[in-house]
Design a protein around this motif. Structure first.
Motif, PDB file in Angstrom:
ATOM      1  N   ALA A  66     111.529  26.922 -62.203  1.00 24.78           N
ATOM      2  CA  ALA A  66     110.940  25.900 -61.329  1.00 24.78           C
ATOM      3  C   ALA A  66     109.591  26.341 -60.783  1.00 24.78           C
ATOM      4  O   ALA A  66     108.638  25.548 -60.730  1.00 24.78           O
ATOM      5  N   LYS A 102     106.045  14.413 -51.732  1.00 24.41           N
ATOM      6  CA  LYS A 102     107.515  14.256 -51.821  1.00 24.41           C
ATOM      7  C   LYS A 102     108.201  15.199 -50.833  1.00 24.41           C
ATOM      8  O   LYS A 102     109.240  14.870 -50.264  1.00 24.41           O
ATOM      9  N   ARG A 249     112.218  24.350 -51.095  1.00 25.24           N
ATOM     10  CA  ARG A 249     112.311  22.887 -51.269  1.00 25.24           C
ATOM     11  C   ARG A 249     111.387  22.418 -52.394  1.00 25.24           C
ATOM     12  O   ARG A 249     111.736  21.540 -53.187  1.00 25.24           O
ATOM     13  N   GLU A 251     110.577  24.089 -54.943  1.00 18.41           N
ATOM     14  CA  GLU A 251     111.189  24.488 -56.224  1.00 18.41           C
ATOM     15  C   GLU A 251     112.192  23.437 -56.692  1.00 18.41           C
ATOM     16  O   GLU A 251     112.312  23.168 -57.883  1.00 18.41           O
ATOM     17  N   LEU A 252     112.885  22.831 -55.744  1.00 20.21           N
ATOM     18  CA  LEU A 252     113.842  21.785 -56.113  1.00 20.21           C
ATOM     19  C   LEU A 252     113.090  20.581 -56.712  1.00 20.21           C
ATOM     20  O   LEU A 252     113.523  19.991 -57.708  1.00 20.21           O
ATOM     21  N   ILE A 253     111.952  20.262 -56.107  1.00 18.38           N
ATOM     22  CA  ILE A 253     111.147  19.149 -56.650  1.00 18.38           C
ATOM     23  C   ILE A 253     110.640  19.526 -58.041  1.00 18.38           C
ATOM     24  O   ILE A 253     110.764  18.762 -59.003  1.00 18.38           O
ATOM     25  N   ASP A 255     111.789  21.641 -60.127  1.00 22.08           N
ATOM     26  CA  ASP A 255     112.900  21.773 -61.064  1.00 22.08           C
ATOM     27  C   ASP A 255     113.322  20.415 -61.619  1.00 22.08           C
ATOM     28  O   ASP A 255     113.871  20.313 -62.708  1.00 22.08           O
ATOM     29  N   THR A 256     113.053  19.370 -60.874  1.00 18.89           N
ATOM     30  CA  THR A 256     113.395  18.020 -61.311  1.00 18.89           C
ATOM     31  C   THR A 256     112.517  17.590 -62.486  1.00 18.89           C
ATOM     32  O   THR A 256     112.910  16.770 -63.300  1.00 18.89           O
ATOM     33  N   PHE A 257     111.303  18.160 -62.553  1.00 19.70           N
ATOM     34  CA  PHE A 257     110.363  17.745 -63.602  1.00 19.70           C
ATOM     35  C   PHE A 257     110.093  18.839 -64.636  1.00 19.70           C
ATOM     36  O   PHE A 257     109.883  18.544 -65.798  1.00 19.70           O
ATOM     37  N   SER A 259     107.371  20.428 -65.322  1.00 23.87           N
ATOM     38  CA  SER A 259     106.299  19.757 -66.065  1.00 23.87           C
ATOM     39  C   SER A 259     105.239  20.675 -66.670  1.00 23.87           C
ATOM     40  O   SER A 259     104.421  20.214 -67.455  1.00 23.87           O
TER      41      SER A 259
END
Ligand SMILES: Cc1ncc(COP(=O)(O)O)c(C=O)c1O
Length: 370
Positions: A66, A102, A249, A251-253, A255-257, A259
């Motif tokens: 992430a 975000k 936090r 890293e969580l965002i 990790d979702t992508f 990218s």
């Protein structure tokens, strides 16, 4: 289908864009003083070496992380003089903004951004359903942040203050005293301070202003290869933050992508080592050489890739830009693209090829002196 109303989807074209399209359709030449794409500005890139670094076989293995690959973070951290764990990689600085919005904002919340500044904020915020308040920068032998006016804009929905240092297009760095005042405001109101430092390496004053705030000292600092190495197409940006909870936090965002591409992350350390110094030195010559041609027509530029020309107030900014285009074949950006509070200014890119810049500026000066 029913679409969201986050963006003004059918935004009308401005008059200058329409006239430019007509000018080009008629086959008429344009001296474009607005070039901000470094890969089209005649800059020598070590092409083979840059591409070779993308062929690292390690990129054939998918290692989802992430925060970004350790080797890339170590190289970027060393450039900034921070620890690798203070860094989170993104696909661009624009994506870094999206991640921070975000992290910090719910739909309907607000961020405060400088005026004049870079027009992308409105869109970056709108796609996150966030609104933008603009705090004024004033010009008086240099630009300064109106801290009082900024404070008056803070509401319970305000979540962050954005500074751009040096700002695009004013070329002004945030000063130590301004940073201290902003940090105090953020502490009082529970806000985050986001510092966009994509142009920080391109200092144009010798010696640099001693009052300048030190780099990477805000809560969140943004940067990327788009400007630092002149490689916007490679898509690598990052966030520097020492705040461990915010990082977890983020890293969580991220990790979702996930990218950021593997080849670019594996190439990052090589690119920094082989291209950064040469690029910066080339750019210093290019930016300073072009700036010198503007003489006292330009406002003071402390750093960055842009300069602002003061135009006579005998007509509006758009009229000036159209006249320069249609009579002199020179393209500039009117100040209102950046939301200048007063008229009349034109913004030019110091990145422009010197032959084009010299001829374009000489035509502008002739018209202004006519
Ligand atoms: C001040 C500023 N911040 C961020 C960006 C966007 O950078 P990136 O290409 O990494 O998204 C730009 C691009 O022009 C910029 O001028």
């Amino acid at each position: 289908m029913r679409y969201s109303s986050r963006l003004p989807w059918a935004a009308p074209q401005n008059e200058l864009t329409r006239r430019l399209a007509a000018h080009r359709a008629a086959g008429l030449p344009v001296l474009d003083l607005t070039e901000s794409n470094p890969t089209r500005a005649g800059i020598p890139y070590p092409g083979d070496d840059l591409l070779r670094a993308l062929a690292d076989p390690a990129a054939l293995t998918y290692e989802p992380t992430a925060e970004g690959l350790a080797s890339a973070r170590a190289a970027i951290a060393s450039y900034h003089g921070v620890q690798p764990e203070h860094l989170l990689l993104t696909a661009s600085t624009s994506e870094a903004y999206a991640f921070l919005l975000k992290l910090l904002c719910n739909p309907g919340d607000e961020i405060l951004v400088p005026r004049p500044s870079y027009p992308l904020f409105e869109f970056l915020a709108a796609v996150e359903a966030v609104t933008v308040g603009q705090y004024p920068l004033h010009h008086q032998e240099g630009w300064w942040i109106d801290i009082r006016a900024l404070e008056a804009l803070i509401t319970p929905r305000t979540k962050a203050i954005v500074v751009v240092s040096p700002n695009n297009p004013t070329g002004s760095y945030v000063k130590r005293a301004e940073l201290a005042a902003l940090e105090a405001l953020c502490a009082t109101h529970g806000l985050a301070l986001i510092s966009d430092e994509v142009f920080a390496a391109f200092s144009l004053e010798d010696p640099p202003d001693p009052l300048r705030a030190p780099p990477c000292s805000a809560k969140f600092t943004l940067n990327g290869f788009s400007k630092l190495l002149g490689l916007p197409q490679m898509k690598l940006g990052w966030i520097v933050t020492r705040d461990a909870e915010a990082r977890t936090r983020l890293e969580l965002i991220a990790d979702t992508f996930l990218s950021v591409s593997a080849p670019v992350q594996h190439a990052a350390a090589h690119w920094l080592a082989l291209h950064r110094h040469a690029f910066l030195s080339f750019m210093q010559d290019r930016l300073r050489g072009n700036l010198a041609l503007l003489g006292n027509r330009a406002l003071r530029v402390e750093g960055g890739w842009y300069a602002i020309l003061r135009m006579p107030r005998t007509r509006g900014e758009e009229e000036w830009a159209i006249e320069l285009l249609e009579h002199d074949g020179v393209l500039v950006q009117p100040g209102y693209f950046y939301d200048f509070a007063t008229e009349a200014f034109a913004v030019v890119s110091l990145l422009t090829r010197p032959d084009v810049f010299r001829e374009g500026i000489s035509r502008i000066l002739k018209r202004l002196d006519a």
